[in-house]
Design a protein around this motif. Sequence first.
Motif, mmCIF file in Angstrom:
data_model
loop_
_atom_site.group_PDB
_atom_site.id
_atom_site.type_symbol
_atom_site.label_atom_id
_atom_site.label_comp_id
_atom_site.label_asym_id
_atom_site.label_seq_id
_atom_site.Cartn_x
_atom_site.Cartn_y
_atom_site.Cartn_z
ATOM 1 N N ILE A 77 0.556 -1.448 0.409
ATOM 2 C CA ILE A 77 0.466 0.050 -0.146
ATOM 3 C C ILE A 77 0.719 1.055 -0.230
ATOM 4 C CG2 ILE A 77 -1.626 -1.219 0.960
ATOM 5 C CD1 ILE A 77 -0.727 0.492 4.123
ATOM 6 N N LEU A 78 2.371 0.989 0.411
ATOM 7 C CA LEU A 78 2.945 2.112 0.355
ATOM 8 C C LEU A 78 3.651 3.037 -1.179
ATOM 9 C CD1 LEU A 78 5.448 1.693 3.266
ATOM 10 C CD2 LEU A 78 3.521 2.920 3.189
ATOM 11 N N GLY A 79 3.410 2.267 -2.233
ATOM 12 C CA GLY A 79 3.577 2.340 -3.548
ATOM 13 C C GLY A 79 2.790 3.921 -3.682
ATOM 14 N N PRO A 80 1.553 3.161 -3.934
ATOM 15 C CA PRO A 80 0.530 4.495 -3.810
ATOM 16 C C PRO A 80 0.824 5.633 -2.788
ATOM 17 C CG PRO A 80 -0.740 2.305 -4.306
ATOM 18 C CD PRO A 80 0.840 2.323 -3.830
ATOM 19 N N MET A 81 0.923 5.402 -1.976
ATOM 20 C CA MET A 81 0.923 6.403 -0.955
ATOM 21 C C MET A 81 2.063 7.217 -1.187
ATOM 22 S SD MET A 81 2.286 7.741 2.450
ATOM 23 C CE MET A 81 2.594 6.429 4.050
ATOM 24 N N PHE A 82 2.926 6.541 -1.191
ATOM 25 C CA PHE A 82 4.701 7.436 -1.430
ATOM 26 C C PHE A 82 3.912 8.627 -3.113
ATOM 27 C CE2 PHE A 82 7.713 4.072 0.009
ATOM 28 C CZ PHE A 82 6.818 4.381 1.541
ATOM 29 N N LEU A 83 3.675 8.130 -3.861
ATOM 30 C CA LEU A 83 3.324 9.068 -5.046
ATOM 31 C C LEU A 83 2.248 10.208 -4.714
ATOM 32 C CD1 LEU A 83 3.384 6.412 -8.330
ATOM 33 C CD2 LEU A 83 5.139 7.527 -7.972
ATOM 34 N N LEU A 84 1.330 9.972 -4.295
ATOM 35 C CA LEU A 84 0.261 10.824 -3.642
ATOM 36 C C LEU A 84 1.598 12.737 -2.542
ATOM 37 C CD1 LEU A 84 -2.636 11.738 -3.495
ATOM 38 C CD2 LEU A 84 -3.202 10.361 -1.467
ATOM 39 N N GLN A 226 -1.656 -4.010 -13.393
ATOM 40 C CA GLN A 226 -0.409 -3.787 -14.299
ATOM 41 C C GLN A 226 0.332 -1.766 -13.643
ATOM 42 O OE1 GLN A 226 1.263 -5.112 -17.589
ATOM 43 N NE2 GLN A 226 3.001 -3.314 -15.743
ATOM 44 N N ALA A 227 -1.385 -1.723 -13.473
ATOM 45 C CA ALA A 227 -0.520 -0.383 -11.993
ATOM 46 C C ALA A 227 0.192 -0.703 -11.173
ATOM 47 C CB ALA A 227 -2.113 0.245 -12.613
ATOM 48 N N MET A 228 -0.088 -1.569 -10.633
ATOM 49 C CA MET A 228 0.492 -1.670 -9.566
ATOM 50 C C MET A 228 1.480 -1.796 -9.729
ATOM 51 S SD MET A 228 -1.951 -1.467 -7.669
ATOM 52 C CE MET A 228 -1.321 -1.827 -5.874
ATOM 53 N N PHE A 229 2.387 -2.437 -10.893
ATOM 54 C CA PHE A 229 3.676 -3.306 -11.163
ATOM 55 C C PHE A 229 4.263 -2.062 -11.115
ATOM 56 C CE2 PHE A 229 2.719 -7.435 -12.360
ATOM 57 C CZ PHE A 229 2.500 -8.420 -11.784
ATOM 58 N N ASP A 230 3.779 -1.315 -12.047
ATOM 59 C CA ASP A 230 4.150 0.195 -12.384
ATOM 60 C C ASP A 230 4.155 1.305 -11.572
ATOM 61 O OD1 ASP A 230 4.067 -0.798 -15.175
ATOM 62 O OD2 ASP A 230 2.142 0.814 -15.316
ATOM 63 N N THR A 231 3.659 1.455 -10.775
ATOM 64 C CA THR A 231 3.770 2.273 -9.458
ATOM 65 C C THR A 231 4.904 1.838 -8.472
ATOM 66 O OG1 THR A 231 1.075 2.983 -9.071
ATOM 67 C CG2 THR A 231 2.532 2.804 -7.535
ATOM 68 N N TYR A 232 4.779 0.979 -7.947
ATOM 69 C CA TYR A 232 6.235 -0.043 -7.632
ATOM 70 C C TYR A 232 7.564 0.225 -8.653
ATOM 71 C CZ TYR A 232 2.482 -2.189 -4.709
ATOM 72 O OH TYR A 232 1.338 -2.516 -3.937
ATOM 73 N N ALA A 233 7.204 -0.016 -9.758
ATOM 74 C CA ALA A 233 8.843 0.119 -10.578
ATOM 75 C C ALA A 233 9.228 1.858 -10.457
ATOM 76 C CB ALA A 233 8.125 0.228 -11.918
ATOM 77 N N ASP A 234 7.555 2.660 -10.289
ATOM 78 C CA ASP A 234 8.280 4.178 -9.920
ATOM 79 C C ASP A 234 8.815 4.855 -8.536
ATOM 80 O OD1 ASP A 234 7.045 4.631 -12.782
ATOM 81 O OD2 ASP A 234 5.109 4.730 -12.446
ATOM 82 N N THR A 235 8.447 4.078 -7.915
ATOM 83 C CA THR A 235 8.613 4.147 -5.934
ATOM 84 C C THR A 235 9.972 3.813 -5.721
ATOM 85 O OG1 THR A 235 6.659 2.789 -5.135
ATOM 86 C CG2 THR A 235 6.621 4.729 -5.758
ATOM 87 N N GLY A 236 10.523 2.905 -6.744
ATOM 88 C CA GLY A 236 11.617 2.151 -6.464
ATOM 89 C C GLY A 236 11.385 1.165 -5.489
ATOM 90 N N MET A 237 9.830 0.000 -5.041
ATOM 91 C CA MET A 237 10.150 -0.542 -4.665
ATOM 92 C C MET A 237 10.771 -1.663 -5.165
ATOM 93 S SD MET A 237 6.323 0.845 -2.574
ATOM 94 C CE MET A 237 6.290 -0.797 -1.103
#
Length: 257
Positions: A77-84, A226-237
């Motif tokens: 859940i931290l991936g989307p939260m970090f982007l926000l 796929q959106a979750m994968f992209d979020t994790y890549a964008d945040t370095g997770m």
Amino acid sequence: MVQAMLAGALDCSTQAPLSLANGALQGNLATYIVAQHVGERPGSFSVYWAVREDSPIKTVADIKGKSVGTNVFGSGILGPMFLLLKKHGLDPQNDIKLVETGFPGSEDAIRTGRVDVGVLNQPFAARAEAKGGLRKLFSLADQQPNIVHIMEVCRKEFVDKNPDLVKNYVRDLTAGMKYAVADRTETLKVVNEVIKAPIEVLDTYLLKSNDFAREPGAAPNFAGIQAMFDTYADTGMIKQKLDVSQFRHPSIVAPIE
């Protein structure tokens, strides 16, 4: 679950997108996503962070320098939260103090001041809302409306060797989801027996508009994954981009009647 699948102790298991991604990238775990249990979509419950009603924190930007709760360090859940947070001008690594509270203890952590902002998930959100005194600050849906939380995956080797067996398994998952959604009274009883939460609490949210989304027939939301994968890549997770198509079998996937 990932380690057990890598060791061959499990052929199928429930997984979150982040654990699946890490298993593939770090352990070369080859799997198929065959079904989905819960996720989020517009109109459904979304994991959210709350503050006390009397808190001076009014906006996302106000949490700079504050303690923020999470279920576990490294949680998906931290991936989307970090982007926000980044959208609101905050550096998630340096501008907040992340505190591990777990979901069950999060409400108490907010009320007692252990954290300034705490995360709420069902059924704990429903319990907290019934008591009052807390205020929602932001949710995952504010950043990403298309979210998958829990999927069912099976090892590729096992699926390729036992296609008919796995088809029957997915057929049962499809039927199980249909039964769960169609007979709420029975579902309340079953969930009560499994997780020991009182039916009175479960009845406030389970299979209502304030519950997580369940896809018809347990169909995987591949666009959401796929959106979750992209979020994790964008945040370095995760260390690199992943294409969800590598986890999709051409025919063994819910719904199967």
